[in-house]
Design a protein around this motif. Structure first.
Motif, PDB file in Angstrom:
ATOM      1  N   ASP A 162     -34.811  -9.810 -18.094  1.00 11.15           N
ATOM      2  CA  ASP A 162     -35.352  -8.479 -18.372  1.00 11.15           C
ATOM      3  C   ASP A 162     -35.878  -7.828 -17.097  1.00 11.15           C
ATOM      4  OD1 ASP A 162     -34.761  -8.219 -21.019  1.00 11.15           O
ATOM      5  OD2 ASP A 162     -36.760  -8.734 -21.756  1.00 11.15           O
ATOM      6  N   ASP A 163     -36.586  -8.632 -16.286  1.00 14.43           N
ATOM      7  CA  ASP A 163     -37.160  -8.115 -15.047  1.00 14.43           C
ATOM      8  C   ASP A 163     -36.076  -7.582 -14.123  1.00 14.43           C
ATOM      9  OD1 ASP A 163     -38.783 -10.171 -16.306  1.00 14.43           O
ATOM     10  OD2 ASP A 163     -40.188  -9.906 -14.663  1.00 14.43           O
ATOM     11  N   THR A 164     -35.023  -8.372 -13.946  1.00 11.69           N
ATOM     12  CA  THR A 164     -33.984  -7.953 -13.014  1.00 11.69           C
ATOM     13  C   THR A 164     -33.174  -6.778 -13.564  1.00 11.69           C
ATOM     14  OG1 THR A 164     -32.588  -9.755 -13.862  1.00 11.69           O
ATOM     15  CG2 THR A 164     -33.774 -10.175 -11.833  1.00 11.69           C
ATOM     16  N   LYS A 165     -32.913  -6.770 -14.882  1.00 15.14           N
ATOM     17  CA  LYS A 165     -32.188  -5.635 -15.480  1.00 15.14           C
ATOM     18  C   LYS A 165     -32.975  -4.340 -15.319  1.00 15.14           C
ATOM     19  CE  LYS A 165     -31.230  -7.418 -19.597  1.00 15.14           C
ATOM     20  NZ  LYS A 165     -30.672  -7.536 -20.969  1.00 15.14           N
ATOM     21  N   ILE A 166     -34.261  -4.419 -15.617  1.00 17.39           N
ATOM     22  CA  ILE A 166     -35.128  -3.240 -15.485  1.00 17.39           C
ATOM     23  C   ILE A 166     -35.090  -2.730 -14.054  1.00 17.39           C
ATOM     24  CG2 ILE A 166     -37.546  -2.474 -15.423  1.00 17.39           C
ATOM     25  CD1 ILE A 166     -37.978  -4.568 -17.729  1.00 17.39           C
ATOM     26  N   PHE A 167     -35.197  -3.663 -13.130  1.00 19.22           N
ATOM     27  CA  PHE A 167     -35.299  -3.255 -11.743  1.00 19.22           C
ATOM     28  C   PHE A 167     -34.029  -2.575 -11.258  1.00 19.22           C
ATOM     29  CE2 PHE A 167     -35.290  -3.404  -7.231  1.00 19.22           C
ATOM     30  CZ  PHE A 167     -36.536  -2.886  -6.959  1.00 19.22           C
ATOM     31  N   PHE A 168     -32.876  -3.192 -11.510  1.00 16.71           N
ATOM     32  CA  PHE A 168     -31.634  -2.597 -11.009  1.00 16.71           C
ATOM     33  C   PHE A 168     -31.339  -1.269 -11.688  1.00 16.71           C
ATOM     34  CE2 PHE A 168     -30.722  -7.017  -9.578  1.00 16.71           C
ATOM     35  CZ  PHE A 168     -30.633  -6.714  -8.229  1.00 16.71           C
ATOM     36  N   ARG A 169     -31.812  -1.124 -12.934  1.00 17.97           N
ATOM     37  CA  ARG A 169     -31.612   0.123 -13.651  1.00 17.97           C
ATOM     38  C   ARG A 169     -32.544   1.221 -13.134  1.00 17.97           C
ATOM     39  NH1 ARG A 169     -31.998  -1.621 -19.375  1.00 17.97           N
ATOM     40  NH2 ARG A 169     -34.216  -1.179 -19.224  1.00 17.97           N
ATOM     41  N   SER A 170     -33.694   0.818 -12.603  1.00 12.38           N
ATOM     42  CA  SER A 170     -34.736   1.808 -12.284  1.00 12.38           C
ATOM     43  C   SER A 170     -35.135   1.859 -10.813  1.00 12.38           C
ATOM     44  CB  SER A 170     -35.993   1.507 -13.112  1.00 12.38           C
ATOM     45  OG  SER A 170     -35.691   1.397 -14.479  1.00 12.38           O
ATOM     46  N   MET A 171     -34.520   1.047  -9.969  1.00 13.65           N
ATOM     47  CA  MET A 171     -34.933   0.971  -8.569  1.00 13.65           C
ATOM     48  C   MET A 171     -34.942   2.336  -7.888  1.00 13.65           C
ATOM     49  SD  MET A 171     -33.342  -1.260  -5.439  1.00 13.65           S
ATOM     50  CE  MET A 171     -33.837  -0.929  -3.745  1.00 13.65           C
ATOM     51  N   HIS A 172     -33.971   3.182  -8.263  1.00  9.75           N
ATOM     52  CA  HIS A 172     -33.869   4.497  -7.620  1.00  9.75           C
ATOM     53  C   HIS A 172     -35.093   5.372  -7.911  1.00  9.75           C
ATOM     54  CE1 HIS A 172     -32.420   5.206 -11.707  1.00  9.75           C
ATOM     55  NE2 HIS A 172     -32.704   6.484 -11.524  1.00  9.75           N
ATOM     56  N   GLN A 173     -35.903   4.971  -8.918  1.00 14.02           N
ATOM     57  CA  GLN A 173     -37.082   5.762  -9.263  1.00 14.02           C
ATOM     58  C   GLN A 173     -38.325   5.337  -8.481  1.00 14.02           C
ATOM     59  OE1 GLN A 173     -36.330   5.015 -13.559  1.00 14.02           O
ATOM     60  NE2 GLN A 173     -36.485   7.220 -13.789  1.00 14.02           N
ATOM     61  N   LEU A 174     -38.203   4.268  -7.715  1.00 10.27           N
ATOM     62  CA  LEU A 174     -39.309   3.884  -6.837  1.00 10.27           C
ATOM     63  C   LEU A 174     -39.439   4.882  -5.692  1.00 10.27           C
ATOM     64  CD1 LEU A 174     -38.847   0.030  -6.360  1.00 10.27           C
ATOM     65  CD2 LEU A 174     -40.730   1.153  -7.558  1.00 10.27           C
ATOM     66  N   SER A 175     -40.627   4.922  -5.110  1.00 13.78           N
ATOM     67  CA  SER A 175     -40.818   5.764  -3.924  1.00 13.78           C
ATOM     68  C   SER A 175     -39.929   5.242  -2.788  1.00 13.78           C
ATOM     69  CB  SER A 175     -42.281   5.714  -3.481  1.00 13.78           C
ATOM     70  OG  SER A 175     -42.597   4.410  -3.015  1.00 13.78           O
TER      71      SER A 175
END
Length: 199
Positions: free
Chosen positions: A105-118
């Motif tokens: 879950d952690d890795t899926k969330i991250f790869f899906r949302s990384m572009h939303q990080l600063s």
């Protein structure tokens, strides 16, 4: 006794926040999850969230960073441990598959949302991942120097090829599927070793 209990309760707050943020990000997506929903689910105040993480952005960063820290620590232990370079590369390859599946879950969330990080946090994460990949690549290079692995292979491409498969796990792996984490890890590690070993 009271002080010890207080310390444990305090330590549990960031864990609770991370657990609920991870669950909500997985269910709804990072952008559709509010800070209010996270703190209500965790049973804490907004002040507590901002005390430990500063922002929702920081929570997303930590969701992935904690997995990467674990994987980096384990890779360092494996790389510096005993055994041949082939045994250590196989162990490192299997470990990253198991830890990725255990934290899917952690890795899926991250790869899906990384572009939303600063931009700053994206840069920091890329640097951390690069360090991990460089340590993994060093095992391939060590095997080439020893004449165990094929000398014509480009170590960077070996790493990119393998981790491309690992990062793809989130699109097909299911806990209730026919394969457990150890079986997938063993097959992935065997395929990597087969591809790099000198005939």
């Amino acid at each position: 006794m009271a002080d010890g209990a207080g310390t444990k309760a305090t330590a549990a707050v960031p864990r609770r926040l991370l657990a609920e943020a991870t669950r909500l990000f997985a269910e709804r997506g990072f952008d559709r999850t509010s800070v209010q929903e996270i703190v209500e689910a965790a049973g804490v105040t907004k002040g507590a969230l901002y005390h430990y993480f500063g922002s929702k952005d920081d929570l997303l960063h930590e969701v992935y960073a904690r997995v990467l820290r674990l994987q980096t620590e384990r890779l360092e232990q494996i790389a510096a441990g005993g055994g041949s370079v082939a045994q250590r590369l196989r162990a490192a390859a299997a470990d990253v598959v198991v830890t990725s599946i255990e934290n899917l879950d952690d890795t899926k969330i991250f790869f899906r949302s990384m572009h939303q990080l600063s931009p700053e946090k994206q840069k920091a994460v890329r640097a951390d991942r690069r360090r991990y990949h460089e340590r993994f690549r060093a095992l391939v290079e060590e095997g080439q120097r020893e004449g165990v692995f094929r000398p014509e292979l480009r170590p960077d491409l070996v790493v990119d090829y393998f981790f491309g498969s690992v990062h793809h796990l989130g699109t097909w792996y299911r806990e209730d599927g026919p394969l457990d984490a150890e079986q997938v890890a063993s097959d992935f590690a065997d395929m990597l070793l087969y591809s790099v070993r000198r005939p």
